[in-house]
Scaffold this motif. Structure first.
Motif, PDB file in Angstrom:
ATOM      1  N   LEU A 100      -1.942 -26.235 -28.192  1.00 39.13           N
ATOM      2  CA  LEU A 100      -3.229 -25.853 -28.757  1.00 39.13           C
ATOM      3  C   LEU A 100      -3.096 -24.510 -29.473  1.00 39.13           C
ATOM      4  O   LEU A 100      -2.605 -23.534 -28.894  1.00 39.13           O
ATOM      5  CB  LEU A 100      -4.293 -25.739 -27.658  1.00 39.13           C
ATOM      6  CG  LEU A 100      -5.697 -25.358 -28.145  1.00 39.13           C
ATOM      7  CD1 LEU A 100      -6.310 -26.500 -28.962  1.00 39.13           C
ATOM      8  CD2 LEU A 100      -6.601 -24.994 -26.976  1.00 39.13           C
ATOM      9  N   TYR A 101      -3.539 -24.475 -30.732  1.00 37.62           N
ATOM     10  CA  TYR A 101      -3.531 -23.247 -31.520  1.00 37.62           C
ATOM     11  C   TYR A 101      -4.972 -22.823 -31.759  1.00 37.62           C
ATOM     12  O   TYR A 101      -5.770 -23.584 -32.298  1.00 37.62           O
ATOM     13  CB  TYR A 101      -2.828 -23.464 -32.859  1.00 37.62           C
ATOM     14  CG  TYR A 101      -1.358 -23.805 -32.734  1.00 37.62           C
ATOM     15  CD1 TYR A 101      -0.372 -22.847 -32.954  1.00 37.62           C
ATOM     16  CD2 TYR A 101      -0.962 -25.100 -32.398  1.00 37.62           C
ATOM     17  CE1 TYR A 101       0.980 -23.170 -32.829  1.00 37.62           C
ATOM     18  CE2 TYR A 101       0.390 -25.425 -32.275  1.00 37.62           C
ATOM     19  CZ  TYR A 101       1.344 -24.458 -32.494  1.00 37.62           C
ATOM     20  OH  TYR A 101       2.682 -24.773 -32.362  1.00 37.62           O
ATOM     21  N   GLN A 102      -5.289 -21.600 -31.342  1.00 35.54           N
ATOM     22  CA  GLN A 102      -6.612 -21.032 -31.582  1.00 35.54           C
ATOM     23  C   GLN A 102      -6.524 -20.074 -32.765  1.00 35.54           C
ATOM     24  O   GLN A 102      -5.729 -19.130 -32.751  1.00 35.54           O
ATOM     25  CB  GLN A 102      -7.121 -20.284 -30.358  1.00 35.54           C
ATOM     26  CG  GLN A 102      -8.508 -19.684 -30.524  1.00 35.54           C
ATOM     27  CD  GLN A 102      -8.831 -18.668 -29.429  1.00 35.54           C
ATOM     28  OE1 GLN A 102      -8.143 -17.654 -29.302  1.00 35.54           O
ATOM     29  NE2 GLN A 102      -9.858 -18.949 -28.652  1.00 35.54           N
ATOM     30  N   ILE A 103      -7.322 -20.311 -33.786  1.00 43.77           N
ATOM     31  CA  ILE A 103      -7.398 -19.418 -34.941  1.00 43.77           C
ATOM     32  C   ILE A 103      -8.743 -18.710 -34.882  1.00 43.77           C
ATOM     33  O   ILE A 103      -9.786 -19.359 -34.821  1.00 43.77           O
ATOM     34  CB  ILE A 103      -7.268 -20.193 -36.264  1.00 43.77           C
ATOM     35  CG1 ILE A 103      -6.044 -21.120 -36.241  1.00 43.77           C
ATOM     36  CG2 ILE A 103      -7.182 -19.231 -37.443  1.00 43.77           C
ATOM     37  CD1 ILE A 103      -5.977 -22.066 -37.427  1.00 43.77           C
ATOM     38  N   THR A 104      -8.713 -17.382 -34.875  1.00 43.77           N
ATOM     39  CA  THR A 104      -9.943 -16.608 -34.698  1.00 43.77           C
ATOM     40  C   THR A 104     -10.192 -15.716 -35.897  1.00 43.77           C
ATOM     41  O   THR A 104      -9.347 -14.889 -36.257  1.00 43.77           O
ATOM     42  CB  THR A 104      -9.877 -15.742 -33.425  1.00 43.77           C
ATOM     43  OG1 THR A 104      -9.543 -16.571 -32.306  1.00 43.77           O
ATOM     44  CG2 THR A 104     -11.219 -15.062 -33.159  1.00 43.77           C
ATOM     45  N   TRP A 105     -11.347 -15.873 -36.485  1.00 41.97           N
ATOM     46  CA  TRP A 105     -11.816 -15.007 -37.567  1.00 41.97           C
ATOM     47  C   TRP A 105     -12.596 -13.852 -36.962  1.00 41.97           C
ATOM     48  O   TRP A 105     -13.402 -14.039 -36.046  1.00 41.97           O
ATOM     49  CB  TRP A 105     -12.697 -15.814 -38.510  1.00 41.97           C
ATOM     50  CG  TRP A 105     -13.314 -15.047 -39.640  1.00 41.97           C
ATOM     51  CD1 TRP A 105     -12.725 -14.733 -40.829  1.00 41.97           C
ATOM     52  CD2 TRP A 105     -14.646 -14.511 -39.698  1.00 41.97           C
ATOM     53  NE1 TRP A 105     -13.600 -14.027 -41.635  1.00 41.97           N
ATOM     54  CE2 TRP A 105     -14.789 -13.880 -40.954  1.00 41.97           C
ATOM     55  CE3 TRP A 105     -15.712 -14.501 -38.804  1.00 41.97           C
ATOM     56  CZ2 TRP A 105     -15.965 -13.245 -41.327  1.00 41.97           C
ATOM     57  CZ3 TRP A 105     -16.882 -13.872 -39.178  1.00 41.97           C
ATOM     58  CH2 TRP A 105     -17.002 -13.248 -40.433  1.00 41.97           C
ATOM     59  N   ALA A 106     -12.366 -12.625 -37.455  1.00 43.44           N
ATOM     60  CA  ALA A 106     -13.059 -11.415 -36.985  1.00 43.44           C
ATOM     61  C   ALA A 106     -13.044 -11.307 -35.463  1.00 43.44           C
ATOM     62  O   ALA A 106     -14.102 -11.206 -34.826  1.00 43.44           O
ATOM     63  CB  ALA A 106     -14.491 -11.384 -37.508  1.00 43.44           C
ATOM     64  N   PRO A 107     -11.858 -11.298 -34.837  1.00 37.90           N
ATOM     65  CA  PRO A 107     -11.779 -11.364 -33.374  1.00 37.90           C
ATOM     66  C   PRO A 107     -12.423 -10.202 -32.643  1.00 37.90           C
ATOM     67  O   PRO A 107     -12.838 -10.369 -31.491  1.00 37.90           O
ATOM     68  CB  PRO A 107     -10.264 -11.407 -33.113  1.00 37.90           C
ATOM     69  CG  PRO A 107      -9.636 -10.841 -34.342  1.00 37.90           C
ATOM     70  CD  PRO A 107     -10.528 -11.253 -35.460  1.00 37.90           C
ATOM     71  N   TYR A 108     -12.537  -9.049 -33.286  1.00 41.94           N
ATOM     72  CA  TYR A 108     -13.079  -7.880 -32.586  1.00 41.94           C
ATOM     73  C   TYR A 108     -14.521  -7.564 -32.978  1.00 41.94           C
ATOM     74  O   TYR A 108     -15.127  -6.642 -32.428  1.00 41.94           O
ATOM     75  CB  TYR A 108     -12.193  -6.665 -32.847  1.00 41.94           C
ATOM     76  CG  TYR A 108     -10.744  -6.914 -32.492  1.00 41.94           C
ATOM     77  CD1 TYR A 108     -10.361  -7.106 -31.176  1.00 41.94           C
ATOM     78  CD2 TYR A 108      -9.769  -7.020 -33.491  1.00 41.94           C
ATOM     79  CE1 TYR A 108      -9.036  -7.371 -30.842  1.00 41.94           C
ATOM     80  CE2 TYR A 108      -8.443  -7.282 -33.170  1.00 41.94           C
ATOM     81  CZ  TYR A 108      -8.096  -7.459 -31.842  1.00 41.94           C
ATOM     82  OH  TYR A 108      -6.787  -7.733 -31.520  1.00 41.94           O
ATOM     83  N   ILE A 109     -15.057  -8.330 -33.916  1.00 44.27           N
ATOM     84  CA  ILE A 109     -16.413  -8.044 -34.405  1.00 44.27           C
ATOM     85  C   ILE A 109     -17.344  -9.211 -34.105  1.00 44.27           C
ATOM     86  O   ILE A 109     -18.332  -9.076 -33.373  1.00 44.27           O
ATOM     87  CB  ILE A 109     -16.390  -7.754 -35.924  1.00 44.27           C
ATOM     88  CG1 ILE A 109     -15.439  -6.591 -36.231  1.00 44.27           C
ATOM     89  CG2 ILE A 109     -17.791  -7.441 -36.426  1.00 44.27           C
ATOM     90  CD1 ILE A 109     -15.168  -6.393 -37.708  1.00 44.27           C
ATOM     91  N   PHE A 110     -17.047 -10.359 -34.698  1.00 45.35           N
ATOM     92  CA  PHE A 110     -17.860 -11.554 -34.511  1.00 45.35           C
ATOM     93  C   PHE A 110     -16.907 -12.749 -34.470  1.00 45.35           C
ATOM     94  O   PHE A 110     -16.724 -13.447 -35.474  1.00 45.35           O
ATOM     95  CB  PHE A 110     -18.871 -11.708 -35.655  1.00 45.35           C
ATOM     96  CG  PHE A 110     -19.933 -12.743 -35.409  1.00 45.35           C
ATOM     97  CD1 PHE A 110     -21.229 -12.365 -35.095  1.00 45.35           C
ATOM     98  CD2 PHE A 110     -19.639 -14.098 -35.487  1.00 45.35           C
ATOM     99  CE1 PHE A 110     -22.212 -13.324 -34.862  1.00 45.35           C
ATOM    100  CE2 PHE A 110     -20.610 -15.058 -35.253  1.00 45.35           C
ATOM    101  CZ  PHE A 110     -21.906 -14.674 -34.944  1.00 45.35           C
ATOM    102  N   PRO A 111     -16.269 -12.982 -33.340  1.00 43.59           N
ATOM    103  CA  PRO A 111     -15.214 -14.005 -33.294  1.00 43.59           C
ATOM    104  C   PRO A 111     -15.750 -15.414 -33.490  1.00 43.59           C
ATOM    105  O   PRO A 111     -16.681 -15.859 -32.819  1.00 43.59           O
ATOM    106  CB  PRO A 111     -14.621 -13.838 -31.890  1.00 43.59           C
ATOM    107  CG  PRO A 111     -15.732 -13.241 -31.081  1.00 43.59           C
ATOM    108  CD  PRO A 111     -16.476 -12.341 -32.025  1.00 43.59           C
ATOM    109  N   ILE A 112     -15.159 -16.110 -34.450  1.00 47.29           N
ATOM    110  CA  ILE A 112     -15.437 -17.524 -34.685  1.00 47.29           C
ATOM    111  C   ILE A 112     -14.095 -18.251 -34.614  1.00 47.29           C
ATOM    112  O   ILE A 112     -13.132 -17.850 -35.269  1.00 47.29           O
ATOM    113  CB  ILE A 112     -16.092 -17.757 -36.052  1.00 47.29           C
ATOM    114  CG1 ILE A 112     -17.456 -17.063 -36.120  1.00 47.29           C
ATOM    115  CG2 ILE A 112     -16.243 -19.251 -36.338  1.00 47.29           C
ATOM    116  CD1 ILE A 112     -18.118 -17.144 -37.478  1.00 47.29           C
TER     117      ILE A 112
END
Length: 232
Positions: free
Chosen positions: A9-21
């Motif tokens: 499983l690969y998790q890709i996180t946008w803006a991990p420290y601000i607004f993680p999606i």
């Protein structure tokens, strides 16, 4: 952008420290499945993973219809035109702009943000459908048609917004002051609690959610979140 791997499983996180999606890539034997597509930036990362693993992306599966889970679909469809894109039969109506409630559903107003763009959908799925090794688990509450995906072999649960881990683990609809957005966008917190209890019975060993970190051995924390939701 942050990429975290846990086995296949690969998790890709946008803006991990601000607004993680989060967006997920599930590696099967001969193909890849993508789960959720909230921002355009995910597409280039998925291309990198596909090239690295030398496996095609066969399907994009959407846990629910909110914009932060589907807004990247137009670019994804442009870059992966042969990849089939699916959503639950119920949330397809939300994708199409139909927010009327069924007579059998709680008449709470549907909440949250929805994309104004055309979201391409090729197929729908329903509870207990099997997509390769992933079983569709109906998890309504956040939206009427929210689903999770469960791999029975590894006991990996990809739960969309049925739970959140940002701001502390919580069942959808339980307000976490440092990250209140999933709660504010929840259609029916009582239905969400029922879904959370159902997901708990799967005994997952890995919990992957729409916002923030993966949780290994999450049962104790899931039970804590359920107790908090019950008190609410």
């Amino acid at each position: 952008m942050k990429v975290t791997q846990n086995k296949n499983l690969y998790q890709i996180t946008w803006a991990p420290y601000i607004f993680p999606i989060n967006c997920y890539v599930w590696e099967d034997k001969n193909e890849l499945f993508v789960i959720d597509m909230g921002v355009k930036s995910f597409v280039s990362e998925i291309e990198k993973i596909s090239r690295k693993l030398k496996k095609p992306v066969s399907k994009l599966l959407l846990t629910h219809a909110h914009a932060d889970h589907v807004s990247g679909v137009p670019l994804f469809h442009q870059k992966f035109p042969k990849t089939e894109i699916g959503i639950s039969q119920r949330d397809l109506r939300l994708i199409r702009g139909d927010f009327t409630l069924l007579p059998t559903e709680s008449q709470n107003k549907i909440r949250g943000s929805f994309s104004k763009n055309i979201i391409h959908i090729d197929f729908t799925f329903k509870n207990k459908d099997i997509l390769s090794t992933l079983e569709v688990i109906e998890s309504s509450g956040h939206t009427p048609g929210s689903v999770s995906f469960f791999d029975t072999s590894s006991k990996t649960l990809i739960a969309g917004d049925a739970f959140q881990t940002r701001g502390g683990i919580a069942v959808s609809g339980t307000l976490k002051i440092f990250f209140p957005f999933p709660s504010l966008a929840t259609w029916n917190s009582k239905v969400a609690l029922t879904s959370a209890k159902k997901l708990r019975k799967l005994n997952p060993t890995l919990l992957a959610v729409g916002h923030d970190i993966l949780l290994s051995d999450p049962i104790e924390q899931i039970e804590k979140a359920i107790r908090a939701a019950e008190r609410k």
